[in-house]
Design a protein around this motif. Structure first.
Motif, mmCIF file in Angstrom:
data_model
loop_
_atom_site.group_PDB
_atom_site.id
_atom_site.type_symbol
_atom_site.label_atom_id
_atom_site.label_comp_id
_atom_site.label_asym_id
_atom_site.label_seq_id
_atom_site.Cartn_x
_atom_site.Cartn_y
_atom_site.Cartn_z
ATOM 1 N N ALA A 17 -4.051 16.428 7.293
ATOM 2 C CA ALA A 17 -3.244 16.109 6.119
ATOM 3 C C ALA A 17 -3.912 14.976 5.352
ATOM 4 O O ALA A 17 -4.517 14.084 5.940
ATOM 5 C CB ALA A 17 -1.834 15.698 6.529
ATOM 6 N N SER A 18 -3.798 15.026 4.031
ATOM 7 C CA SER A 18 -4.343 13.972 3.167
ATOM 8 C C SER A 18 -3.299 13.587 2.140
ATOM 9 O O SER A 18 -2.608 14.443 1.593
ATOM 10 C CB SER A 18 -5.582 14.470 2.427
ATOM 11 N N LEU A 19 -3.181 12.298 1.895
ATOM 12 C CA LEU A 19 -2.283 11.792 0.858
ATOM 13 C C LEU A 19 -3.097 10.884 -0.046
ATOM 14 O O LEU A 19 -3.676 9.894 0.418
ATOM 15 C CB LEU A 19 -1.122 11.010 1.479
ATOM 16 N N VAL A 24 -1.659 1.271 -7.028
ATOM 17 C CA VAL A 24 -2.602 0.274 -6.508
ATOM 18 C C VAL A 24 -2.155 -0.290 -5.159
ATOM 19 O O VAL A 24 -2.975 -0.543 -4.281
ATOM 20 C CB VAL A 24 -2.781 -0.865 -7.544
ATOM 21 N N SER A 25 -0.855 -0.462 -4.949
ATOM 22 C CA SER A 25 -0.370 -1.092 -3.714
ATOM 23 C C SER A 25 -0.323 -0.119 -2.527
ATOM 24 O O SER A 25 -0.048 -0.542 -1.416
ATOM 25 C CB SER A 25 1.027 -1.670 -3.943
ATOM 26 N N GLN A 26 -0.604 1.163 -2.752
ATOM 27 C CA GLN A 26 -0.588 2.133 -1.655
ATOM 28 C C GLN A 26 -2.006 2.597 -1.341
ATOM 29 O O GLN A 26 -2.829 2.743 -2.229
ATOM 30 C CB GLN A 26 0.269 3.344 -2.015
ATOM 31 N N ARG A 27 -2.261 2.827 -0.062
ATOM 32 C CA ARG A 27 -3.573 3.287 0.381
ATOM 33 C C ARG A 27 -3.595 4.809 0.453
ATOM 34 O O ARG A 27 -2.574 5.457 0.631
ATOM 35 C CB ARG A 27 -3.896 2.739 1.764
ATOM 36 N N ASP A 28 -4.784 5.383 0.372
ATOM 37 C CA ASP A 28 -4.967 6.797 0.651
ATOM 38 C C ASP A 28 -4.876 6.993 2.166
ATOM 39 O O ASP A 28 -5.306 6.138 2.936
ATOM 40 C CB ASP A 28 -6.328 7.285 0.159
#
Length: 43
Positions: A17-19, A24-28
């Motif tokens: 799974a990839s998100l 800006v405040s959230q990481r991949d």
């Protein structure tokens, strides 16, 4: 799935799974899972 022998009923699955976030405040996030399956006959 293994059909015969001492490991009969054993199988494996792979899940990925990839998100991706444009915030800006959230990481991949990338996640990989190896799933072991075992089938038990119910009689």
């Amino acid at each position: 799935m293994i059909q015969s022998g001492p490991l009969a009923g054993l199988g494996f699955a792979w899940a990925n799974a990839s998100l991706r976030s444009h915030v800006v405040s959230q990481r991949d996030i990338d996640e990989n899972r190896l799933i072991m399956l075992y089938s038990v006959p119910l009689r």
